[in-house]
Design a protein around this motif. Structure first.
Motif, PDB file in Angstrom:
ATOM      1  N   GLY A 179      45.502  28.200  17.944  1.00  0.00           N
ATOM      2  CA  GLY A 179      44.420  27.572  17.437  1.00  0.00           C
ATOM      3  C   GLY A 179      43.608  27.893  16.246  1.00  0.00           C
ATOM      4  N   GLY A 180      44.102  29.170  15.821  1.00  0.00           N
ATOM      5  CA  GLY A 180      43.436  29.586  14.679  1.00  0.00           C
ATOM      6  C   GLY A 180      43.360  29.032  13.292  1.00  0.00           C
ATOM      7  N   ALA A 181      42.573  29.244  12.367  1.00  0.00           N
ATOM      8  CA  ALA A 181      42.351  28.468  11.201  1.00  0.00           C
ATOM      9  C   ALA A 181      43.334  29.246  10.039  1.00  0.00           C
ATOM     10  CB  ALA A 181      40.971  28.691  10.676  1.00  0.00           C
ATOM     11  N   SER A 182      44.029  30.314  10.335  1.00  0.00           N
ATOM     12  CA  SER A 182      45.050  30.944   9.398  1.00  0.00           C
ATOM     13  C   SER A 182      44.438  31.056   8.013  1.00  0.00           C
ATOM     14  CB  SER A 182      46.368  30.193   9.242  1.00  0.00           C
ATOM     15  OG  SER A 182      46.757  29.920  10.414  1.00  0.00           O
ATOM     16  N   ARG A 183      43.115  31.537   7.810  1.00  0.00           N
ATOM     17  CA  ARG A 183      42.257  31.509   6.553  1.00  0.00           C
ATOM     18  C   ARG A 183      43.102  32.576   5.761  1.00  0.00           C
ATOM     19  NH1 ARG A 183      38.097  30.811  10.566  1.00  0.00           N
ATOM     20  NH2 ARG A 183      37.032  28.763  10.148  1.00  0.00           N
ATOM     21  N   ARG A 184      43.239  33.687   6.197  1.00  0.00           N
ATOM     22  CA  ARG A 184      43.823  34.739   5.362  1.00  0.00           C
ATOM     23  C   ARG A 184      45.353  34.425   4.947  1.00  0.00           C
ATOM     24  NH1 ARG A 184      43.090  40.375   8.557  1.00  0.00           N
ATOM     25  NH2 ARG A 184      42.885  38.817  10.316  1.00  0.00           N
ATOM     26  N   PHE A 185      45.933  33.713   5.800  1.00  0.00           N
ATOM     27  CA  PHE A 185      47.414  33.293   5.482  1.00  0.00           C
ATOM     28  C   PHE A 185      47.280  32.351   4.368  1.00  0.00           C
ATOM     29  CE2 PHE A 185      51.529  31.784   5.941  1.00  0.00           C
ATOM     30  CZ  PHE A 185      52.396  32.787   6.427  1.00  0.00           C
ATOM     31  N   GLY A 186      46.480  31.306   4.477  1.00  0.00           N
ATOM     32  CA  GLY A 186      46.251  30.258   3.388  1.00  0.00           C
ATOM     33  C   GLY A 186      46.910  28.859   3.747  1.00  0.00           C
ATOM     34  N   ARG A 187      47.674  28.841   4.873  1.00  0.00           N
ATOM     35  CA  ARG A 187      48.311  27.806   5.357  1.00  0.00           C
ATOM     36  C   ARG A 187      48.436  27.982   6.706  1.00  0.00           C
ATOM     37  NH1 ARG A 187      51.709  30.391   1.818  1.00  0.00           N
ATOM     38  NH2 ARG A 187      53.731  31.239   2.773  1.00  0.00           N
ATOM     39  N   PRO A 188      48.995  26.918   7.504  1.00  0.00           N
ATOM     40  CA  PRO A 188      49.302  26.957   8.944  1.00  0.00           C
ATOM     41  C   PRO A 188      50.422  28.112   9.373  1.00  0.00           C
ATOM     42  CG  PRO A 188      48.708  24.549   8.498  1.00  0.00           C
ATOM     43  CD  PRO A 188      48.937  25.493   7.106  1.00  0.00           C
ATOM     44  N   LYS A 189      49.726  29.370   9.525  1.00  0.00           N
ATOM     45  CA  LYS A 189      50.892  30.174   9.795  1.00  0.00           C
ATOM     46  C   LYS A 189      52.043  30.175  11.004  1.00  0.00           C
ATOM     47  CE  LYS A 189      47.954  33.758  11.965  1.00  0.00           C
ATOM     48  NZ  LYS A 189      47.336  35.119  11.699  1.00  0.00           N
ATOM     49  N   VAL A 190      51.379  29.450  11.836  1.00  0.00           N
ATOM     50  CA  VAL A 190      52.340  29.572  13.318  1.00  0.00           C
ATOM     51  C   VAL A 190      53.544  28.641  13.115  1.00  0.00           C
ATOM     52  CG1 VAL A 190      50.176  29.737  14.754  1.00  0.00           C
ATOM     53  CG2 VAL A 190      51.028  27.455  14.217  1.00  0.00           C
ATOM     54  N   VAL A 191      53.622  27.928  12.025  1.00  0.00           N
ATOM     55  CA  VAL A 191      54.978  27.012  12.049  1.00  0.00           C
ATOM     56  C   VAL A 191      55.722  27.529  10.673  1.00  0.00           C
ATOM     57  CG1 VAL A 191      54.162  25.060  12.937  1.00  0.00           C
ATOM     58  CG2 VAL A 191      53.691  25.461  10.472  1.00  0.00           C
ATOM     59  N   GLU A 192      55.173  28.797  10.053  1.00  0.00           N
ATOM     60  CA  GLU A 192      55.827  29.280   9.127  1.00  0.00           C
ATOM     61  C   GLU A 192      57.184  29.897   9.327  1.00  0.00           C
ATOM     62  OE1 GLU A 192      55.672  30.262   4.797  1.00  0.00           O
ATOM     63  OE2 GLU A 192      54.158  29.093   5.984  1.00  0.00           O
ATOM     64  N   PRO A 193      58.271  29.526   8.364  1.00  0.00           N
ATOM     65  CA  PRO A 193      59.607  29.857   9.039  1.00  0.00           C
ATOM     66  C   PRO A 193      59.566  31.588   9.050  1.00  0.00           C
ATOM     67  CG  PRO A 193      59.692  28.396   7.305  1.00  0.00           C
ATOM     68  CD  PRO A 193      58.361  28.616   7.293  1.00  0.00           C
ATOM     69  N   LEU A 194      60.312  32.075  10.061  1.00  0.00           N
ATOM     70  CA  LEU A 194      60.853  33.416  10.193  1.00  0.00           C
ATOM     71  C   LEU A 194      61.903  33.593  10.851  1.00  0.00           C
ATOM     72  CD1 LEU A 194      60.035  36.364   9.815  1.00  0.00           C
ATOM     73  CD2 LEU A 194      59.210  36.305  12.334  1.00  0.00           C
ATOM     74  N   ASP A 195      63.182  33.903  10.002  1.00  0.00           N
ATOM     75  CA  ASP A 195      64.540  33.795  10.548  1.00  0.00           C
ATOM     76  C   ASP A 195      64.909  32.741  11.015  1.00  0.00           C
ATOM     77  OD1 ASP A 195      64.629  36.739   9.864  1.00  0.00           O
ATOM     78  OD2 ASP A 195      64.032  37.423  11.768  1.00  0.00           O
ATOM     79  N   GLY A 196      64.571  31.749  10.326  1.00  0.00           N
ATOM     80  CA  GLY A 196      65.176  30.188  10.323  1.00  0.00           C
ATOM     81  C   GLY A 196      64.352  29.400  11.681  1.00  0.00           C
ATOM     82  N   ALA A 197      63.332  29.887  12.169  1.00  0.00           N
ATOM     83  CA  ALA A 197      62.481  29.309  13.117  1.00  0.00           C
ATOM     84  C   ALA A 197      60.976  29.440  12.857  1.00  0.00           C
ATOM     85  CB  ALA A 197      63.003  29.747  14.378  1.00  0.00           C
ATOM     86  N   PRO A 198      60.234  28.396  13.333  1.00  0.00           N
ATOM     87  CA  PRO A 198      58.732  28.806  13.235  1.00  0.00           C
ATOM     88  C   PRO A 198      58.361  30.196  13.703  1.00  0.00           C
ATOM     89  CG  PRO A 198      59.030  26.640  14.089  1.00  0.00           C
ATOM     90  CD  PRO A 198      60.490  27.311  14.033  1.00  0.00           C
ATOM     91  N   LEU A 199      57.279  30.657  12.964  1.00  0.00           N
ATOM     92  CA  LEU A 199      57.039  32.149  13.491  1.00  0.00           C
ATOM     93  C   LEU A 199      56.478  32.082  15.015  1.00  0.00           C
ATOM     94  CD1 LEU A 199      55.658  34.631  13.083  1.00  0.00           C
ATOM     95  CD2 LEU A 199      53.459  33.626  12.531  1.00  0.00           C
ATOM     96  N   PHE A 200      55.748  30.849  15.636  1.00  0.00           N
ATOM     97  CA  PHE A 200      55.741  30.830  17.126  1.00  0.00           C
ATOM     98  C   PHE A 200      56.650  31.031  17.974  1.00  0.00           C
ATOM     99  CE2 PHE A 200      55.886  26.409  16.829  1.00  0.00           C
ATOM    100  CZ  PHE A 200      56.080  26.074  18.370  1.00  0.00           C
ATOM    101  N   HIS A 201      57.850  30.652  17.515  1.00  0.00           N
ATOM    102  CA  HIS A 201      58.853  30.685  18.525  1.00  0.00           C
ATOM    103  C   HIS A 201      59.217  31.765  18.996  1.00  0.00           C
ATOM    104  CE1 HIS A 201      60.891  26.428  17.633  1.00  0.00           C
ATOM    105  NE2 HIS A 201      59.734  26.367  17.462  1.00  0.00           N
TER     106      HIS A 201
END
Length: 196
Positions: A11-33
């Motif tokens: 539920g974080g704001a991802s302020r330092r990342f600049g966009r919603p990081k939990v769904v950012e792709p990592l190795d073809g899947a969202p980071l939170f996976h």
């Protein structure tokens, strides 16, 4: 012995990342996976805590034991999110992780859960050269619920205040390295460059 519940803080704001990081792709899947899969392999029910107005992100296959819960107020911090998760899990113990911890392994989480349940303790943490870390953690749900409510009522917002107040069992590197030799659990993603 029954497996613990799982809580994934997303539920974080991802302020330092600049966009919603939990769904950012990592190795073809969202980071939170990544941390979610570690929970799926080591826990029974799993609760993902998201912001009040966030869209529920798409789950991986075989995630039928996963539900969502929402923070009461946006961006109040990980202690508030932890309380929400604790209020929604079913087990006596809960494994607590963050959505931006892609290096987590189910073997490590299972080791932590086994240590705290065998000892009948209130919490277990991991320690490295920087000292005990607040995440990942395994918490006694009843004890953590009571303490989290007391802390939040007093104005406290730090997750560290919760885990340290539970007088945790702290596992040193010679113990946790049996399940994670490289210490990959310490990797977290704060900036886009951390995904590399």
């Amino acid at each position: 012995m029954s497996r613990p519940s799982g809580i994934l803080l997303a539920g974080g704001a991802s302020r330092r990342f600049g966009r919603p990081k939990v769904v950012e792709p990592l190795d073809g899947a969202p980071l939170f996976h990544r941390p979610l899969r570690a929970l799926l392999d080591s826990c029974d029910d799993i609760v993902i805590v998201i912001a009040p107005d966030a869209t529920e992100p798409a789950l991986p296959n075989r995630a039928d034991r996963v539900s969502f819960a929402r923070d009461a107020v946006a961006y109040e911090g990980p202690l508030a999110g932890t309380l929400v998760g604790l209020e929604h899990v079913h087990g006596d113990y809960a494994v607590l992780v963050a959505a931006d911890m892609p290096g987590l392994r189910s073997q490590l989480l299972a080791l932590m859960a086994e240590r705290v349940t065998r000892a009948g303790g209130n919490a277990v943490l991991l320690r490295d050269v920087a000292g005990p870390r607040p995440l990942p953690a395994v918490l006694s749900v009843a004890a953590a619920l009571a303490h989290a409510r007391t802390l939040l009522d007093s104005g406290e917002r730090r997750l560290r205040a919760l885990v340290e107040g539970l007088e945790p069992i702290v596992l040193p590197e010679e113990v946790w390295s049996r399940a994670d030799e490289e210490g990959a659990w310490r990797r977290d993603v704060d900036l886009p460059s951390d995904l590399g």
